[in-house]
Design a protein around this motif. Structure first.
Motif, mmCIF file in Angstrom:
data_model
loop_
_atom_site.group_PDB
_atom_site.id
_atom_site.type_symbol
_atom_site.label_atom_id
_atom_site.label_comp_id
_atom_site.label_asym_id
_atom_site.label_seq_id
_atom_site.Cartn_x
_atom_site.Cartn_y
_atom_site.Cartn_z
ATOM 1 N N PHE B 31 0.851 -1.181 0.000
ATOM 2 C CA PHE B 31 0.000 0.000 0.000
ATOM 3 C C PHE B 31 0.891 1.236 0.000
ATOM 4 O O PHE B 31 1.815 1.324 0.804
ATOM 5 C CB PHE B 31 -0.892 -0.017 1.240
ATOM 6 C CG PHE B 31 -1.892 1.101 1.296
ATOM 7 C CD1 PHE B 31 -3.152 0.952 0.723
ATOM 8 C CD2 PHE B 31 -1.580 2.300 1.921
ATOM 9 C CE1 PHE B 31 -4.080 1.981 0.781
ATOM 10 C CE2 PHE B 31 -2.505 3.335 1.975
ATOM 11 C CZ PHE B 31 -3.769 3.178 1.405
ATOM 12 N N ASP B 201 0.073 -2.085 -4.889
ATOM 13 C CA ASP B 201 -1.208 -2.662 -5.279
ATOM 14 C C ASP B 201 -2.296 -1.605 -5.174
ATOM 15 O O ASP B 201 -3.247 -1.599 -5.934
ATOM 16 C CB ASP B 201 -1.549 -3.841 -4.371
ATOM 17 C CG ASP B 201 -0.521 -4.947 -4.516
ATOM 18 O OD1 ASP B 201 -0.344 -5.425 -5.641
ATOM 19 O OD2 ASP B 201 0.114 -5.292 -3.509
ATOM 20 N N LYS B 202 -2.129 -0.728 -4.182
ATOM 21 C CA LYS B 202 -3.117 0.322 -3.999
ATOM 22 C C LYS B 202 -2.399 1.577 -3.522
ATOM 23 O O LYS B 202 -1.431 1.491 -2.770
ATOM 24 C CB LYS B 202 -4.142 -0.122 -2.961
ATOM 25 C CG LYS B 202 -5.474 0.575 -3.112
ATOM 26 C CD LYS B 202 -6.503 -0.060 -2.195
ATOM 27 C CE LYS B 202 -7.778 0.770 -2.195
ATOM 28 N NZ LYS B 202 -8.675 0.362 -1.109
ATOM 29 N N GLY B 215 -6.878 4.238 -4.969
ATOM 30 C CA GLY B 215 -7.205 3.169 -5.915
ATOM 31 C C GLY B 215 -5.947 2.486 -6.393
ATOM 32 O O GLY B 215 -4.857 2.785 -5.915
ATOM 33 N N THR B 216 -6.093 1.539 -7.344
ATOM 34 C CA THR B 216 -4.908 0.923 -7.918
ATOM 35 C C THR B 216 -4.269 1.954 -8.848
ATOM 36 O O THR B 216 -4.940 2.883 -9.294
ATOM 37 C CB THR B 216 -5.272 -0.331 -8.728
ATOM 38 O OG1 THR B 216 -6.035 0.098 -9.860
ATOM 39 C CG2 THR B 216 -6.097 -1.308 -7.913
#
Lengths: 263, 326
Positions: B31, B201-202, B215-216
């Motif tokens: 993240f 990933d995010k 978001g991604t």
């Protein structure tokens, strides 16, 4: 995952490793050992020898013997303060964060730090204490052990006091302030160079609130137990010991609180 | 959710460093907290790793409340701070052993874990050297190794590549992206480098203490309006009509080059090639970057704001602490 050993062992490990780190660094830094040993020697054999020509009591303890407890106190004062103030260095260089985010209680950190100061200061005090035969002392084994025990307890109390100070300062620029306005006055007002009972009233009060005074006084009780004149100890032995213990506890509690999360 | 943050706010006097942020992080992912310096990234990390109390709001790491159960949170996390937190007067080995004691690693596993960690970051040969002899990249690697040694569930990395040369940065990235799989750890990182955030990933984009997008990386980029495909052909006039008929999208021409905006540039290129293939001289695809996302959201590029605000807020926080302590 972290295993589930008893919480006491976890805290013990933390205290142990904090002390071990300090000890390792102490062994490695020869210059630090050298300078903290050299200072008391200068005071003892230059200042002490000089003044003893000036004040030569006809009876009782010679001056150079009189200042010996004070010189031991000085060794401890400088060494314990330096050790605790290294917390400011640790804060400045970031290492303190590594300790603060660890899952150990804040009190273990404070006790670990205080014991670090205790270990290195006591070692240095013992080195100075070993000079006693050259100063005309004839000490028994119990006296030697007694002095070492008192040295260790003063070291703990002064180290804890140093930690309290260190929590108030963020950068090492404040170091000279601590040196000039705290460490030096604490030394001069500890009864190290002159008996507290001979001081003017206002300085007497200042000496009485100085925790080091009681440590130096306790050593006077053990080193010259038969002195009854003006060079004799200023307070009863039981008071000395009680003050050392109580101040240690108070400083550890304050420091522990100060180490809790900030802001 | 391994990290859960609800309406977190942190004020230093009148300055609001973190302003009512909420987010969640899924276990086993990377993240990223992306934003200019001074946006509130480090303050958020400091709250999550229990060094700072928030003014209001709640934060949970590995199911534990950061305010009420700091000890449990500390056990579950590893941290690599922005500034190095190694003891420079100890060796690499000693720094790691110190850590194993603080985190209560069982005695019989201690040596093995320390050696494994040193090998993992390629510093085994240097284990007995004092850390002050290490380069910036080596120190950072050693810190990552240290952060993993007690097998945390979440690893926090605060600007892990700050001040490293490009080579070390690349190495460190390669290494970080492998962490979730190799060490079953969730990575929470902050950065102000757009390229670095791509591996997450995010991503949460943060500016002035507020999360302005989340978001991604692909989702975020899609918000700025898709990919642009540039095509050079032998016959621009006819090709333009053919593409417009085929895709139903407007095609423009600029400096002898046709260009169009579409959502999925990578799939629409082959589709076009099947019909206009023989007329095409060259094709290039320009995808939006995270910098475009930031630009669109805030009206400024992320790099513009670099140095001064960081200094500003750091000084401010320091002054605030000093006042509080007195």
């Amino acid at each position: 995952m972290v295993n589930n050993q008893s919480p006491n062992l976890v805290e013990f490990n933390a205290v142990y490793v904090i002390v071990a780190r300090e000890f390792k660094k102490f062994i490695r830094e020869r210059s630090r050992l050298f300078s903290t040993i050299a200072r008391p020697l200068l005071w003892l054999f230059i200042v002490g020898a000089g003044i003893s020509r000036l004040v030569s009591p006809d009876v009782g303890v010679p001056y150079i013997q009189f200042i010996f407890p004070g010189i031991l106190g000085m060794t401890i004062l400088f060494s314990s303060m330096f050790s605790s103030i290294s917390i400011i260095w640790d804060k400045e260089f970031g290492f303190m964060k590594e300790i603060l985010v660890a899952p150990v209680s804040r009190f273990s950190i404070v006790i670990g730090k205080a014991l670090s100061g205790t270990v290195v200061s006591t070692i240095q005090a013992v080195i100075i204490l070993a000079l006693f035969p050259f100063l005309g002392f004839k000490l028994g084994l119990f006296q030697i052990i007694g002095v070492i025990l008192i040295c260790a307890s003063i070291s703990f109390s002064i180290s804890a006091f140093g930690i309290v100070l260190a929590t108030f300062y963020e950068s090492y620029e404040s170091f000279s302030v601590i040196m000039n306005f705290i460490i030096m006055p604490m030394f001069f007002l500890s009864g190290a160079m002159y008996p507290v009972k001979l001081l003017p009233e206002i300085l007497k009060v200042a000496s009485k609130i100085n925790p080091l005074t009681y440590g130096v006084d306790a050593m006077k009780h053990i080193l010259f137990p038969f002195e009854k004149g003006k060079m004799s100890p200023d307070f009863p032995f039981i008071i000395d010991i009680s003050v050392i213990i109580i101040t240690s506890i108070i400083f550890v509690l304050i420091a522990g609180k100060a180490f809790e999360r900030k802001g | 959710m391994i990290i859960k943050v609800e309406n977190l706010t942190k004020r230093f006097d009148s300055i609001t460093a973190v302003d009512d942020i909420s987010f969640e992080v899924e276990e086993g992912t990377i993240f990223g907290f992306l934003g200019p310096n001074g946006a509130g990234k480090t303050t958020t990390i400091n709250i999550l790793c229990t060094l700072l109390s928030p003014t209001s709001g709640r934060a949970f790491v590995a199911g534990h409340d950061c305010m009420k159960e700091p000890a449990d949170v500390r056990k579950a996390i590893g941290i690599v701070f922005q500034d190095t937190t190694l003891d420079k007067d100890l060796t690499a080995y000693e720094n790691l052993v110190f850590h194993t004691y603080l985190y209560n690693v069982p005695k019989d596993e201690m040596r093995g874990r320390v050696y494994d960690a040193l090998r993992f970051v390629d510093l085994y040969e240097r284990k007995d050297d004092l850390v002050k002899k290490f380069s910036g990249g080596m120190k950072r690697r050693l810190e990552v190794a240290r952060g993993l040694i007690h097998r945390p569930r979440v690893l926090f990395l605060d600007e892990p590549t700050l001040g490293l040369d490009p080579q070390s940065r690349a190495n460190l990235w390669e290494f970080i992206t492998k962490l979730p799989e190799k060490h079953y750890v969730t990575v929470f990182m902050t950065t102000h480098y757009m390229e670095e955030a791509e591996v997450c990933d995010k991503i949460a984009i943060i500016d002035r203490g507020k999360i302005i997008a989340m978001g991604t990386p692909d989702e975020l980029k899609r918000t700025v309006g898709g990919d642009v495909v540039y095509i050079k052909t032998t016959d621009n006039v006819n090709t333009k009509e053919e593409i417009e008929r085929l895709l139903g999208l407007a095609v423009s021409e600029k400096e002898d080059e046709l260009y169009l905006t579409c959502n999925m540039g990578d799939t629409c290129i082959p589709e076009m090639m099947r019909t206009i293939g023989e007329k095409v001289l060259s094709v290039r695809l320009q995808r939006p970057t995270l910098n475009d996302v930031f630009l669109k959201l805030t009206g400024k590029a992320i790099r513009e704001e670099e140095a001064p605000p960081e200094k500003g807020i750091k000084e401010y926080v320091r002054a605030y602490r000093r006042r509080k302590e007195k």
